[in-house]
Design a protein around this motif. Structure first.
Motif, PDB file in Angstrom:
ATOM      1  N   LYS A  11       0.832  -1.214   0.000  1.00 44.89           N
ATOM      2  CA  LYS A  11       0.000   0.000   0.000  1.00 44.89           C
ATOM      3  C   LYS A  11       0.862   1.258   0.000  1.00 44.89           C
ATOM      4  N   PHE A  12       2.173   1.092  -0.056  1.00 49.73           N
ATOM      5  CA  PHE A  12       3.051   2.237   0.166  1.00 49.73           C
ATOM      6  C   PHE A  12       3.531   2.818  -1.152  1.00 49.73           C
ATOM      7  N   GLN A  46      10.829   6.418   5.043  1.00 52.42           N
ATOM      8  CA  GLN A  46       9.605   5.709   5.433  1.00 52.42           C
ATOM      9  C   GLN A  46       9.938   4.455   6.226  1.00 52.42           C
ATOM     10  N   LEU A  47      10.993   3.779   5.798  1.00 54.81           N
ATOM     11  CA  LEU A  47      11.404   2.538   6.465  1.00 54.81           C
ATOM     12  C   LEU A  47      11.839   2.814   7.909  1.00 54.81           C
ATOM     13  N   LEU A 146       8.823  -6.002   3.201  1.00 53.39           N
ATOM     14  CA  LEU A 146       7.387  -5.997   3.467  1.00 53.39           C
ATOM     15  C   LEU A 146       6.800  -7.407   3.478  1.00 53.39           C
TER      16      LEU A 146
ATOM     17  N   MET B   1       3.021 -10.093   3.218  1.00 54.01           N
ATOM     18  CA  MET B   1       2.965 -10.550   4.623  1.00 54.01           C
ATOM     19  C   MET B   1       3.058 -12.075   4.653  1.00 54.01           C
ATOM     20  N   VAL B  15      -4.801  -3.412   7.084  1.00 48.48           N
ATOM     21  CA  VAL B  15      -4.158  -3.424   5.768  1.00 48.48           C
ATOM     22  C   VAL B  15      -4.795  -2.375   4.866  1.00 48.48           C
ATOM     23  N   GLY B  18      -3.615   1.048   5.297  1.00 44.84           N
ATOM     24  CA  GLY B  18      -2.241   1.361   4.923  1.00 44.84           C
ATOM     25  C   GLY B  18      -1.264   1.258   6.069  1.00 44.84           C
ATOM     26  N   ARG B  20       1.638  -0.169   8.481  1.00 45.48           N
ATOM     27  CA  ARG B  20       2.805  -1.017   8.258  1.00 45.48           C
ATOM     28  C   ARG B  20       2.684  -2.228   9.180  1.00 45.48           C
ATOM     29  N   MET B  21       2.582  -3.416   8.572  1.00 42.62           N
ATOM     30  CA  MET B  21       2.344  -4.629   9.330  1.00 42.62           C
ATOM     31  C   MET B  21       3.670  -5.330   9.610  1.00 42.62           C
ATOM     32  N   GLN B  32       2.576   0.910  12.862  1.00 42.89           N
ATOM     33  CA  GLN B  32       2.166   2.308  12.774  1.00 42.89           C
ATOM     34  C   GLN B  32       1.235   2.489  11.585  1.00 42.89           C
TER      35      GLN B  32
END
Lengths: 148, 385
Positions: A11-12, A46-47, A146, B1, B15, B18, B20-21, B32
């Motif tokens: 989604k990034f 972002q990471l 990810l 994932m 998810v 958006g 972060r998983m 977050q």
């Protein structure tokens, strides 16, 4: 104004500015006259998340390629960044003392880190990769990260 | 994932949002949604909601449940009133900390009492195994002293609603008056929302942030509807979803220990500053005899808070020094979004543990000044409750 390549992973959305060169570790270098402006890529900011403090080496420090140039204290970790070029540190971004979040908000613009008086730009640039190559490399890194 | 990771009932929502998983103790959890500092700050100033369905929830009922728990936990439970919640520990035979838990005493819609023990996600299997060892069939089925043990973790979702606006956000959604619910109290409630399909749940005035707030247990199938209802209620107050990243920085500011950092099987309750959670006289639990002995010995180390004057952030495992001598190590460290400086929790020799003591932390080869301070780093204005 910089132009950007953009890629969506999961989604990034990650942006890569096309007017500069990169190290695979995610440091960018932009030639301005005989100085090289240096910063962190959008993917790396972002990471690593929210910047708490940005520690830069003092003006006058001499760098070889790969010497430590900055230490970023993010909320989760401490990250070292290494110089993409040889030269002498000529200027540091004065705003980062009070607004380290600029690195997160505008990594290719007002979140720049340092200016280096470049001694061997032509030789050093040959070891850097362009925006397209960085985007590909970053994609493979990001997908690994990810999908962990 | 990684598809083998466990998913909470809110997984799809995280998810889609958006988030972060990350893999957290075998669960796919949001670290977050936007930024840790933002989610942290909104929790302190307004209200935030966190999915904590990965926490283990273990239910004990039956006429023998109170005595069985009293013989497993370091702290008395047999004297708890309905609606009361206590912080307790479980120790191994040597007195090392196996787990820290919250135990609550509730009753179901038929009036049957039961206990819920909340454990860390990363320790759930270990504790379930430990309970099964101590609760063989012949122990669980003694006539008149039966104990029924159920792992509810996958049946119930769990949410934390934390922040000064928590009461205002939650009040319209429950059939009890939240204003008068005391800290460390909880009760069964009806959710006043059509999405609840007339199911009840549990609400308690507890949390892991140092703010006022609630923790909710909600049936897994209605969890997404209740979550959305809370977000809708919270909208005028600026509610945000808060990931596990900010949950960690919030608990550090509140000076609260975390298993795997401040607590482990190598640390005993006294060294961890949790002697208050040990009642050594009365029921015999694993580790009690060891703790009776340890209690008489001088402490080997003490849990302390450290405030840094510099801008470098101590992290877990960094050495703590006193005049150049190694005296302990950092167990948790972060940049404090509220105090806007680095803070750390550490474990040090008792001689250098007094608040005000000047120490140093070895930050990657550079010793930087650190001062021992009294917990917590951050305390909310309690007049609000």
């Amino acid at each position: 104004m910089s132009q950007y390549l953009e890629t969506t992973i999961d989604k990034f959305i990650f942006r890569v500015a096309t007017d500069r060169l990169y190290t695979p570790e995610g440091v960018w270098a932009l030639l301005e006259g005989d100085r090289v402006r240096v910063g962190l890529t959008d993917y790396q900011q972002q990471l690593n998340g929210d910047m708490a403090f940005v520690h830069l080496k003092p003006v006058g420090t001499k760098f070889a390629v790969g010497d430590e140039l900055a230490e970023l204290e993010t909320i989760k970790a401490t990250v070292s960044l290494f110089s993409p070029v040889r030269g002498t540190l000529a200027k540091i971004n004065p705003d980062l003392d009070f607004s380290p979040e600029f690195v997160n908000q505008d990594p290719y613009g007002k979140g720049w880190l340092v200016m280096i008086e470049s001694a061997h730009w032509e030789a050093d640039r040959a070891k850097l990769i362009d925006a397209k190559a960085y985007l590909e490399w970053m994609r493979s890194q990001a997908e690994q990260e990810l999908n962990k | 994932m990684d598809p083998t990771l466990l998913r909470t009932p809110l997984f799809d929502w995280h998810v889609a949002q958006g988030a972060r998983m990350v893999d957290f103790a075998g669960w796919a959890m949001p670290v977050q949604y936007t930024s840790i500092i933002h989610e942290h700050t909104v929790t302190r100033s307004a209200v935030a909601i966190t999915d904590i369905s990965h926490m283990g929830r273990l239910r004990f009922e039956g006429p023998g449940a109170a005595v069985f728990l009293a013989e497993m936990l370091t702290r008395r439970v047999a004297d708890m009133e309905l609606g009361q919640i206590r912080y307790s520990l479980m120790t191994n035979d040597q007195g090392g900390i196996l787990e820290d838990v919250l135990v609550g005493y509730y009753h179901d819609s038929y009036g049957q009492p039961f206990y819920v023990v909340v454990v860390n996600a990363g320790n759930r299997q270990k504790i379930v195994d430990w309970i099964n060892v101590h609760l063989p069939r012949e122990r669980a089925e003694v006539p008149g002293r039966e104990v029924i043990f159920t792992d509810l973790s996958r049946l119930w979702a769990m949410f934390a609603i934390q922040g000064p606006k928590s009461v205002e956000v939650m009040q319209p959604l429950v059939n009890i008056d939240l204003q008068w619910m005391r800290y460390y109290r909880g009760t069964r409630v009806q959710w006043l929302h059509p999405g609840a399909q007339r199911q009840g749940g549990i609400i308690s005035r507890t949390g892991y942030t140092g703010e006022d707030g609630f923790e909710l247990s909600v049936g897994a199938e209605i969890a997404p509807a209740i979550w959305q209802a809370i977000l809708d209620q919270g909208k005028p107050f600026g509610i945000v979803p808060c990931g596990l990243g900010a949950r960690d920085t919030l608990r550090m500011e509140a000076g609260m220990p975390l298993y795997g950092h401040e607590l482990s099987e190598q640390i005993n309750p006294f060294e961890a500053g949790l002697g208050f959670a040990c009642h050594l006289v009365g029921y015999d639990f694993p580790g009690r005899d060891a703790l009776l002995r340890i209690q008489k010995e001088p402490l080997r180390r003490v849990r302390i808070g450290l405030e840094m004057s510099g801008q470098r952030v101590p992290r877990q495992g960094y050495p703590i020094l006193s005049s150049g001598q190694l005296v302990g190590e950092v167990t948790s460290g972060t940049f404090s979004p509220t105090l806007k400086k680095p803070i750390a929790i550490g474990s040090v020799a008792p001689a250098v543990s007094k608040p005000g003591t000047e120490l140093q932390v070895d930050l990657r080869g550079r010793a930087e000044p650190a001062r021992v301070i009294e917990f917590p780093f951050y305390q909310r204005d309690r007049r609000r409750v």
